[in-house]
Design a protein around this motif. Structure first.
Motif, short mmCIF file in Angstrom:
data_model
loop_
_atom_site.label_atom_id
_atom_site.label_comp_id
_atom_site.label_asym_id
_atom_site.label_seq_id
_atom_site.Cartn_x
_atom_site.Cartn_y
_atom_site.Cartn_z
N VAL A 108 -6.68 -5.25 -4.53
CA VAL A 108 -7.11 -5.91 -5.77
C VAL A 108 -5.90 -6.50 -6.50
O VAL A 108 -5.94 -7.64 -6.99
N THR A 109 -4.84 -5.73 -6.58
CA THR A 109 -3.63 -6.18 -7.27
C THR A 109 -3.02 -7.40 -6.58
O THR A 109 -2.62 -8.37 -7.25
N LEU A 110 -2.97 -7.40 -5.26
CA LEU A 110 -2.41 -8.53 -4.53
C LEU A 110 -3.22 -9.80 -4.78
O LEU A 110 -2.65 -10.87 -5.02
N ARG A 111 -4.55 -9.69 -4.72
CA ARG A 111 -5.39 -10.86 -4.96
C ARG A 111 -5.20 -11.38 -6.39
O ARG A 111 -5.13 -12.60 -6.62
N ASN A 112 -5.08 -10.47 -7.32
CA ASN A 112 -4.87 -10.84 -8.72
C ASN A 112 -3.54 -11.55 -8.91
O ASN A 112 -3.45 -12.57 -9.61
N TYR A 113 -2.51 -11.02 -8.27
CA TYR A 113 -1.17 -11.61 -8.41
C TYR A 113 -1.09 -12.99 -7.75
O TYR A 113 -0.36 -13.87 -8.23
N VAL A 132 0.84 -1.20 0.00
CA VAL A 132 0.00 0.00 0.00
C VAL A 132 0.87 1.25 0.00
O VAL A 132 0.61 2.23 -0.72
N GLN A 133 1.91 1.23 0.83
CA GLN A 133 2.81 2.38 0.90
C GLN A 133 3.48 2.62 -0.45
O GLN A 133 3.68 3.77 -0.87
N PHE A 134 3.80 1.53 -1.14
CA PHE A 134 4.45 1.67 -2.45
C PHE A 134 3.49 2.19 -3.51
O PHE A 134 3.83 3.08 -4.30
N THR A 135 2.25 1.66 -3.51
CA THR A 135 1.29 2.05 -4.55
C THR A 135 0.60 3.36 -4.22
O THR A 135 0.17 4.09 -5.13
N GLY A 136 0.45 3.66 -2.92
CA GLY A 136 -0.25 4.88 -2.52
C GLY A 136 -1.75 4.79 -2.60
O GLY A 136 -2.46 5.79 -2.46
N ASN A 137 -2.27 3.57 -2.82
CA ASN A 137 -3.71 3.38 -2.96
C ASN A 137 -4.11 2.06 -2.32
O ASN A 137 -3.83 0.99 -2.86
N SER A 138 -4.79 2.14 -1.18
CA SER A 138 -5.14 0.93 -0.44
C SER A 138 -6.10 0.02 -1.20
O SER A 138 -5.92 -1.20 -1.23
N ALA A 139 -7.11 0.59 -1.84
CA ALA A 139 -8.10 -0.22 -2.54
C ALA A 139 -7.49 -0.98 -3.72
O ALA A 139 -7.68 -2.19 -3.86
N SER A 140 -6.76 -0.26 -4.55
CA SER A 140 -6.15 -0.92 -5.72
C SER A 140 -5.06 -1.89 -5.32
O SER A 140 -4.84 -2.91 -5.99
#
Length: 252
Positions: free
Chosen positions: A31-36, A20-28
């Motif tokens: 989603v990205t983690l689940r997808n990966y 989250v700290q890297f992306t700056g967006n908690s919601a996305s």
């Protein structure tokens, strides 16, 4: 994706908060983690801990000792697992013993069981210079821990086999650690085990262990047939008789 993968493989092990700290967006990020995870790019080791996977094999890139060290901010590889890490393991264990100030539930990942034990002392814990992702008890602390919990060393026979190939031990460091633990029975156990294992230490070391252990009678292990070693005022398992009877002042 390139930026995300660069982060993932740069960290190897990371939490959702890291991502989250890297992306700056908690919601996305969620989603990205689940997808990966679904695509096999990362593995969900346990709640809130992820590991990068090999792009070709889809297997976790981090080793079991690295994973164990990432389970909390104070986690460190301990007991028989530390003996293995130091190259002294005699038997192969499919579990990793982890000491931590922060409690976690025992869990399985990729065929390995990770077991929590309370970290009661901070002495002798090191980050390895050649693998900064691994935090492990040093050799002297590992020996003390294994004498304290012989069951977590795989039993006394396994511990003695491991100690057969032990390199030089820093006896000052070991005595310093024993003083921190401040347990009379532990001085006794360590002194006895090191003597039986034939580890080359000074007579002063053994005298100190004997003096600090006082006159109380103790047990090396529980729930085994016992013989009494008078020199250490210690009851040891019956199968230790052959190993102890060579000492002239041992009474069986």
């Amino acid at each position: 994706m390139v930026d995300y993968l660069s982060f993932i493989y740069g960290k190897l092990l990371f939490t959702k908060e890291d991502f989250v700290q890297f992306t700056g967006n908690s919601a996305s990020a969620g989603v990205t983690l689940r997808n990966y995870v679904k695509r096999g790019l990362i593995a969900n080791i346990r709640r809130n801990l992820y590991c990068a996977c090999n792009l070709a094999t889809k297997l976790p890139e981090a080793g079991k000792m690295q994973i164990a060290s990432a389970l909390s901010g104070t986690a460190c590889v301990s007991y028989h697992s530390a003996l293995e890490y130091h190259g002294l393991g005699h038997q192969v264990f499919y579990c990793v013993y982890v000491q931590s100030e922060t409690r976690f539930n025992t869990f399985n990942f990729d065929g390995i069981e990770y077991k929590y034990y309370k970290q009661v002392q901070k002495c002798g814990i090191q980050n390895m210079s050649y693998d900064k992702m691994v935090r492990v008890t040093d050799l002297e602390r590992t020996i003390i821990d294994c004498c304290d919990r012989i069951d977590l060393a795989g039993g006394i026979e396994e511990l003695l086999h491991c100690l057969e190939n032990t390199p030089m031990v820093n006896e000052k460091k070991m005595l310093d650690y024993l003083k921190v633990f401040d347990k009379a029975v532990l001085f006794k156990k360590v002194g006895y085990v090191m003597e039986v294992a034939g580890i080359k230490l000074s007579q002063e070391f053994f005298d100190t262990c004997m003096m600090q252990s006082r006159k109380s009678v103790s047990y090396l292990e529980s729930n085994t047939d016992k013989v009494f070693v008078a020199k250490w005022r210690l009851y040891v398992p019956e199968y230790m008789k052959q190993l102890t009877e060579d000492y002239q002042d041992a009474i069986i």
